[in-house]
Scaffold this motif. Structure first.
Motif, mmCIF file in Angstrom:
data_model
loop_
_atom_site.group_PDB
_atom_site.id
_atom_site.type_symbol
_atom_site.label_atom_id
_atom_site.label_comp_id
_atom_site.label_asym_id
_atom_site.label_seq_id
_atom_site.Cartn_x
_atom_site.Cartn_y
_atom_site.Cartn_z
ATOM 1 N N TYR A 1 -4.496 2.910 -12.253
ATOM 2 C CA TYR A 1 -5.147 1.612 -12.104
ATOM 3 C C TYR A 1 -4.233 0.696 -11.295
ATOM 4 C CZ TYR A 1 -8.101 3.387 -15.851
ATOM 5 O OH TYR A 1 -8.953 4.157 -16.602
ATOM 6 N N VAL A 2 -4.751 0.134 -10.220
ATOM 7 C CA VAL A 2 -3.958 -0.665 -9.291
ATOM 8 C C VAL A 2 -4.351 -2.133 -9.392
ATOM 9 C CG1 VAL A 2 -3.280 -0.976 -6.872
ATOM 10 C CG2 VAL A 2 -3.819 1.318 -7.739
ATOM 11 N N ASN A 3 -3.354 -2.982 -9.692
ATOM 12 C CA ASN A 3 -3.538 -4.434 -9.737
ATOM 13 C C ASN A 3 -4.704 -4.839 -10.644
ATOM 14 O OD1 ASN A 3 -1.388 -4.852 -7.943
ATOM 15 N ND2 ASN A 3 -2.720 -4.648 -6.171
ATOM 16 N N ARG A 4 -4.754 -4.218 -11.818
ATOM 17 C CA ARG A 4 -5.772 -4.527 -12.819
ATOM 18 C C ARG A 4 -5.278 -3.989 -14.152
ATOM 19 N NH1 ARG A 4 -10.785 -1.031 -13.737
ATOM 20 N NH2 ARG A 4 -9.825 -1.192 -15.784
ATOM 21 N N GLY B 1 0.801 -1.214 0.000
ATOM 22 C CA GLY B 1 0.000 0.000 0.000
ATOM 23 C C GLY B 1 0.835 1.266 0.000
ATOM 24 N N GLU B 2 1.973 1.238 0.700
ATOM 25 C CA GLU B 2 2.861 2.398 0.743
ATOM 26 C C GLU B 2 3.388 2.741 -0.651
ATOM 27 O OE1 GLU B 2 7.334 2.600 2.241
ATOM 28 O OE2 GLU B 2 5.946 2.476 3.941
ATOM 29 N N THR B 3 3.691 1.719 -1.436
ATOM 30 C CA THR B 3 4.159 1.938 -2.807
ATOM 31 C C THR B 3 3.067 2.563 -3.657
ATOM 32 O OG1 THR B 3 5.736 0.110 -2.696
ATOM 33 C CG2 THR B 3 4.988 0.767 -4.885
ATOM 34 N N VAL B 4 1.879 2.020 -3.561
ATOM 35 C CA VAL B 4 0.756 2.562 -4.325
ATOM 36 C C VAL B 4 0.507 4.014 -3.947
ATOM 37 C CG1 VAL B 4 -1.716 2.357 -4.760
ATOM 38 C CG2 VAL B 4 -0.300 0.292 -4.622
#
Length: 1021
Positions: free
Chosen positions: A960-963, A944-947
């Motif tokens: 877009y995260v992990n998709r 989550g820190e990276t995102v």
């Protein structure tokens, strides 16, 4: 009911007969509950004395924040190869959680000791608590020690659910369970194959497993011997309905060969169940194997059936008929099903007619019982009941009476207490353990699915450990529960059409995995392609324009010739003049009337999906799935902008002093020029036009010169829906038509989607005009990147890259152009990606099996080929061109050392790959920002820190995260970039319509006519 008819049928239609089959009379129910109560008592006793790990998993179940944290760690930690990313994951997950809340909550010393360790670890890792000596200790000693401890914990959790890392190790560990009366069915861990080498490796694993299991088989006792479960998705990289012919041709013989090997080894072979879209294909493959002469007379062939699927009873009927036809008894493993949430989500995303699964757990329980009774009554099925539910077990034993020609099944790590009690009480009963085998890295996806399935609050396994739950609650009759709900679906899971509630209806999708849908669609497309096509300027509803010219070269594959009459400069001038005269009346008609027209257009478009799909496929080279999505997006734009018009264009009362009325109004600007691209010839075209119309503007619309036929059909449909012909005009043609429109002094706003170069040219032309300052609403392209760190799941990354970079031949504004992959996993990701690219099917987009059609025209093809030639020395992978001629550009991957080597946007199926080192994420973000583009960005990371770091620092419109990075949904993911990628506001978002309008405020002094009556009449307090 047939399999096809039951696929997405309404739940009440299916449940009423299932309830009759699953129901029992009061006396029978009393006997069942009594037996189930004894089983529950035994299970609770076993749970109380269970090992520390079982109690640990009960304490940290997925209903708790900390349970989710541990689940995330289990899913990602073991696959991370580098220490830095592993430490970031640990800090990210363990630090913020409230471990202290679990201290002393368990009666097990192991659980409390583990919780204390997690509490201390969390404090060490939390920000603000690592000061002075403690901080120094963590820096020098803490993280390596913590990392090793977490690794040990993950392996320990994995051991709870995995029988062994190899089949030999699994057999060794199974020996102790066999001595207690358990049989085994081994499952070689691993998700679906992405590449041909993956499939070959899985096949080799299965063959080795069959040989090893054969050495432990009991001669002449097939059921008493160990068995093997196989996933068809692991044996073929394109195991999907669209590739049916290829799958039957290539995978069918493989399945038969495994069946022959299993028969010769004296063991059973069971085909596992997977996602609902693959069910009918799996049944075809299974029937092919059952009918082959090589396997005649062998009863070792089995299939798993998911009771949560609405088609389960029809599947069982089909298997019974197949068993009778082939003279065998088919082994059937009845399970509840483990993909429930993804089945619901996919149906909602695709706007399908209904769900393939039941939406309530009680309904699934009813289906399970009804299916089980059907299996007991079927002479050609050998039932295997996979359940951990004591009530279900008691019911089945009641129905079976003295019969014992069936078996129960359990998951390794679950239900030991239940079945040890049963086996101890009746030696004639049989129980087979479903035993996963594989490395801890392969365990990840399986482990998460098992914990989700068995750790949910609704799970019986979880429920028996809840002290506050009464026996009556645990053993509630599912038939009575469903009856009390009147067999209705779950109220919080609306049908896909009602996804957005009462505000607007979701667009209708097509389930291409259902032959009952796909077959008539293909016939309808073929009929539409036989019709002559034409397009012309539409000014005041009448066709006009220059002399017609053919749009396509007849030699272009799958591209029908259309006669097109482009607009002239005179047409453009006349259209703007007429529109300007009509606009005040359209604006004055009000938002409600305008919205009604758009909704009628949406309904018409829904009804005529096949017609518009036919145009998208043949004019723009869209594949069939892309054409479905194109029409759906256009429908969503129409309904969403109708909704926003009614919400945004009502007068707003503003506060002020007493005796004064202040009201703000939004009104149309005048004539809006809408200039749309060829890559979304319907969705973007109609989205721009609908927004401008909804805001009270008249519109002159210019489609791209490559796709005028779609524009002609869309404008005709809007006219039919009630938009006045003098308010909306179509002006097809090239840049000269666009220039003529923009030069007209009565144009008051411009909406444009296309290249950055053209957007700048339009902006300069508008700025140089002597008339009013005209707003430009522009959406352009980008050098869209996907960032992948080593916590990402490579299989998911590759799936999303294939979609993001190569779907629609890479001709989407949002498509992935650049992959930044962390060095530590780059080789694995690249190898998997290149193998997955090799499996893509290029060719005629009108075929269901085609993944990628041609690029839009010869000029686009040449630009892409020139780019590949310039980087020929950096080419990492490239597909061969298809046999058929046409404007094809096979997918390619290019390795770069620096993003600056890429100048401008490469609009096609070319992915540029760069590697980055852990600890240098800031450099990656800086390089992306340095391009000046800011449209889309993908992130694959479990941290989550990276995102959050990327979200804060990247100057990008859509993240877009992990998709995948494409397929933004109207009203859900508003779309649009910044910098060189657009002006905003975002299309399909709540602010879009306002940009097409101007604000006016009316202030009235109400005291000017006789005083402030309302103030003077106010009651004294």
């Amino acid at each position: 009911m047939t399999i096809s008819a039951a696929y997405r049928a309404p739940e009440p239609d299916l449940l009423l007969p299932l309830m009759r089959a699953a129901g029992v009379d009061p006396a029978t129910r009393q006997r069942i509950v009594a037996r189930a109560g004894m089983l529950v008592a035994a299970m609770q006793k076993a749970a109380a004395t269970a090992g520390g790990l079982a109690q640990f998993l009960n304490e940290y179940r997925i209903s708790t924040t900390e349970g989710v944290v541990l689940l995330c760690l289990a899913e990602a930690f073991l696959r991370i190869p580098d220490a830095e990313t592993a430490d970031r994951l640990i800090r990210d997950k363990l630090g913020p959680a409230d471990w202290q809340a679990h201290l002393g909550q368990s009666s097990a010393f192991f659980v409390n000791a583990s919780t204390l360790a997690l509490t201390i670890t969390g404090r060490l890792l939390s920000r603000g608590e690592t000061d002075g000596i403690l901080k120094d200790m963590v820096a020098r000693l803490g993280e390596p020690v913590i990392r090793r401890a977490v690794r040990m914990a993950m392996h320990l959790m994995g051991g709870q659910f995995v029988m062994g890392r190899t089949i030999e190790e699994g057999l060794k560990h199974a020996a102790a369970f066999e001595a207690r009366g358990f049989r085994h069915s081994f499952d070689m861990l691993g998700e679906g194959a992405k590449t041909a080498p993956d499939a070959a490796r899985y096949l080799d694993h299965y063959r080795q497993a069959i040989a090893a299991l054969g050495r432990h088989a009991k001669p002449g006792d097939l059921l008493g011997s160990p068995g093997l479960s196989v996933k068809l998705s692991a044996l073929h990289p394109r195991y999907e309905p669209a590739q049916r012919d290829r799958v039957l041709r290539e995978l069918g013989p493989v399945l038969v060969s495994l069946g022959v090997a299993a028969r010769d080894a004296g063991i059973g072979l069971t085909v596992d169940a997977e996602e609902s879209e693959r069910l009918e294909l799996s049944l075809e493959l299974f029937a092919l194997a059952a009918r082959t002469p090589e396997l005649r007379g062998w009863d070792g062939l089995g299939l798993a059936v998911q009771a949560y699927q609405k088609r389960a009873p029809a599947v069982l009927d089909g298997l019974e008929a197949l068993g009778a036809e082939t003279g065998r008894r088919i082994f059937v493993r009845l399970v509840k099903g483990a993909y429930w949430d993804s089945e619901i989500k996919r149906s909602q995303e695709r706007g399908l007619a209904g769900y393939p699964v039941f939406t309530r757990k009680a309904a699934t329980d009813v289906s399970y019982l009804a299916c089980a009774r059907r299996m007991l009554d079927a002479p050609h099925l050998y039932p295997a009941f996979a359940t951990h539910n004591a009530l279900t077990v008691a019911t089945l034993l009641e129905w079976a009476d003295e019969r014992r020609d069936f078996e129960f099944q359990r998951l390794h790590g679950m239900g030991e207490g239940l079945y040890e009690t049963l086996l101890a009480g009746d030696s004639r009963l049989s129980c087979r353990t479903y035993a996963p085998v594989g490395s801890h890295e392969e365990l990840l996806a399986y482990l998460v699915r098992r914990i989700l399935e068995n750790g949910a609050n609704s799970s019986f396994v979880h429920g028996i450990q809840e002290a506050h739950l009464s026996l009556d609650t645990l053993l509630a009759d599912p038939v009575a529960q469903v009856a009390a709900m009147q067999a209705q679906p779950h109220p919080r899971i609306p049908l896909p059409a009602a996804l957005y509630g009462t505000e607007r209806r979701n667009s209708t999708g097509l389930d291409l995995s259902d032959d009952a849908v796909a077959a008539p669609l293909l016939a309808g497309l073929a009929a539409a392609w036989e019709k002559p096509w034409a397009a012309a300027a539409l000014v005041d509803g009448r066709e006009t324009g220059a002399a017609p010219v053919p749009l396509f070269d007849p030699a272009a594959p799958g591209r029908l010739v259309a006669e097109v009459r482009a607009a002239t400069a005179g047409d453009a001038a006349r259209a703007v003049d007429i529109a300007a005269a009509a606009q005040p009346g359209w604006d004055a008609a009000g938002a409600a009337r305008r919205a009604a027209c758009l909704r009628r257009a949406a309904d018409l478009l829904d009804q005529r999906m096949t017609e518009f799909m036919a145009v998208a496929i043949r004019e723009a080279g869209k594949t069939i799935p892309d054409a479905v999505a194109e029409v759906r997006e256009a429908v969503d734009f129409l309904r969403y902008y109708a909704l926003r018009a009614e919400a945004d264009f009502a007068a707003v009362e503003l506060p002020g002093p007493t005796g004064e009325e202040n009201r703000l109004f939004l009104v149309g600007r005048g004539v809006c020029a809408c200039i749309s691209p060829w890559n979304f010839p319907l969705a973007i075209f109609i989205g721009q036009v609908a927004a401008a119309l909804a805001a009270g503007n008249a519109v002159v619309a210019k489609p791209a010169p490559q796709t005028p036929v779609m524009g002609w059909h869309a404008v005709r449909l809007l006219h039919e829906a009630g938009v006045p012909v003098d308010v909306l005009h179509l002006l097809p043609g090239g840049p000269e038509v666009g220039a003529a429109i923009l030069a007209h002094p009565l144009v008051r706003c411009v909406a444009f989607t296309g290249s950055t170069v053209t957007a700048k040219r339009i902006n300069r032309q508008l700025a140089e005009s002597d008339g009013p300052i005209i707003p430009l609403i522009a959406e352009t392209g980008g050098q869209n990147a996907m960032i992948v760190d080593s916590s990402a799941l490579p299989e998911q990354v590759v799936n999303d890259l294939i979609v993001s970079a190569f779907q629609s031949a890479g001709q989407r504004c949002s498509a992935a152009r650049v992959l930044f992959v962390q060095e530590d996993i780059a080789d694995r990701v690249e190898n998997m990606l290149f193998g997955a690219m090799d499996e893509l099917v290029l060719g005629d987009p009108g075929r269901l099996a085609t993944d990628m059609g041609p690029v839009i025209d010869q000029a686009a093809q040449q630009r892409l080929l020139d780019h590949l030639e310039r980087f020929s020395d950096r080419l990492a992978h490239r597909l061969a061109a298809p046999q058929e001629s046409g404007w094809f550009v096979p997918p390619a991957a290019i390795r770069l050392d620096d993003l600056s080597a890429l100048q401008g946007e490469v609009f096609g199926p070319v992915l540029h790959i760069l590697r980055w080192q852990a600890g240098h994420l800031d450099r990656v973000i800086a390089a992306i920002n340095g391009t000046g583009f800011g449209l889309t960005l993908g992130i694959h990371s479990r941290i989550g820190e990276t995102v959050e770091q990327v979200r804060r620092q990247a100057r990008v419109g859509n993240i877009y995260v992990n998709r995948s990075m494409i397929g933004a949904v109207v009203g859900v993911q508003p779309f649009g970039g910044e910098g060189l990628s657009g002006t905003g506001p975002k299309a399909g978002g709540p602010n879009y319509l306002r940009r097409f309008a101007t604000e006016r405020v009316v202030s009235t002094d109400t005291t000017s006519a006789g005083g402030n009556a309302s103030l003077m009449a106010m009651e004294a307090v």
